[in-house]
Design a protein around this motif. Sequence first.
Motif, mmCIF file in Angstrom:
data_model
loop_
_atom_site.group_PDB
_atom_site.id
_atom_site.type_symbol
_atom_site.label_atom_id
_atom_site.label_comp_id
_atom_site.label_asym_id
_atom_site.label_seq_id
_atom_site.Cartn_x
_atom_site.Cartn_y
_atom_site.Cartn_z
ATOM 1 N N PHE A 9 0.736 -1.207 0.059
ATOM 2 C CA PHE A 9 0.121 0.044 0.049
ATOM 3 C C PHE A 9 0.961 1.257 0.000
ATOM 4 C CE2 PHE A 9 -2.272 3.371 2.325
ATOM 5 C CZ PHE A 9 -3.426 3.462 1.403
ATOM 6 N N VAL A 10 1.778 1.181 0.838
ATOM 7 C CA VAL A 10 2.857 2.437 0.996
ATOM 8 C C VAL A 10 3.682 2.477 -0.509
ATOM 9 C CG1 VAL A 10 4.841 3.259 1.989
ATOM 10 C CG2 VAL A 10 3.127 2.392 3.338
ATOM 11 N N GLY A 11 4.056 1.428 -0.918
ATOM 12 C CA GLY A 11 4.641 1.420 -2.354
ATOM 13 C C GLY A 11 3.783 1.952 -3.392
ATOM 14 N N PHE A 12 2.597 1.731 -3.460
ATOM 15 C CA PHE A 12 1.281 1.973 -4.517
ATOM 16 C C PHE A 12 1.321 3.412 -4.170
ATOM 17 C CE2 PHE A 12 -2.990 3.358 -4.996
ATOM 18 C CZ PHE A 12 -3.062 3.084 -6.373
ATOM 19 N N CYS A 13 0.993 4.061 -2.996
ATOM 20 C CA CYS A 13 0.843 5.561 -2.886
ATOM 21 C C CYS A 13 2.245 6.223 -3.627
ATOM 22 C CB CYS A 13 0.520 5.799 -1.381
ATOM 23 S SG CYS A 13 -0.938 5.150 -1.008
ATOM 24 N N PHE A 14 3.288 5.608 -2.875
ATOM 25 C CA PHE A 14 4.704 6.314 -3.080
ATOM 26 C C PHE A 14 4.883 6.453 -4.724
ATOM 27 C CE2 PHE A 14 9.445 6.129 -3.184
ATOM 28 C CZ PHE A 14 9.711 7.246 -3.158
ATOM 29 N N LEU A 15 4.911 5.009 -5.421
ATOM 30 C CA LEU A 15 5.249 5.350 -6.967
ATOM 31 C C LEU A 15 3.981 6.020 -7.671
ATOM 32 C CD1 LEU A 15 6.313 1.550 -7.164
ATOM 33 C CD2 LEU A 15 7.527 3.544 -7.049
ATOM 34 N N ALA A 16 2.852 5.943 -7.368
ATOM 35 C CA ALA A 16 1.674 6.763 -7.950
ATOM 36 C C ALA A 16 1.986 8.186 -7.749
ATOM 37 C CB ALA A 16 0.499 6.277 -7.455
#
Length: 191
Positions: free
Chosen positions: A121-128
């Motif tokens: 979830f953190v990765g999705f938010c960060f990369l997006a």
Amino acid sequence: MDGFQAYGAGKAGGAFDPLTFLRQPQTVVGVLCWLFSIVILGCVANEGYVNRPNEVEEFCIFNRNQIACNYAVSMGTLCFLCCTTFLALDVYFPQISGVKDRKKAVMADIGVSALWSLVWFVGFCFLANQWQVSKEDDNPLNEGADAARATILFCFFSVFTWGGLTLLSLERLKRVSFEEEYNKLFSPPLA
């Protein structure tokens, strides 16, 4: 009660049945998690770094933020290894004879699955976010854009697959807790 199992597994020492193993929901979702980690790792490792014609060094496609690419590659690699480990544990799980050891394995599965769901979830938010603020001037030929979008999409999917693994492990724990209580109440005392 011969039909009861301890923490989702039959009696220890039984023969391994690959078809039964592959049909288990936990195995199917675990394989999906494993595949998603390969896709994320492959997309960033292969097309996540680009360079402009007048530059020598490559830069990360996500807003020239090297941390974003490092995060995706690191988490993809660690997730791949973690999935492999827990799939191997699922193969070995019926061979574990001690109920306490099985409980530890299920608790570890719950904790790791919940942690990976949070990490993705953190990765999705960060990369997006990094993809959204990327400048078009940094990548005029739009190289690696599909790989960046695929990385973001599979990070999003990974949140739900790891969350699903968490729920499946919690269900396994609940089922076994009920079975333990039932056995305590209705088993004949040992002589």
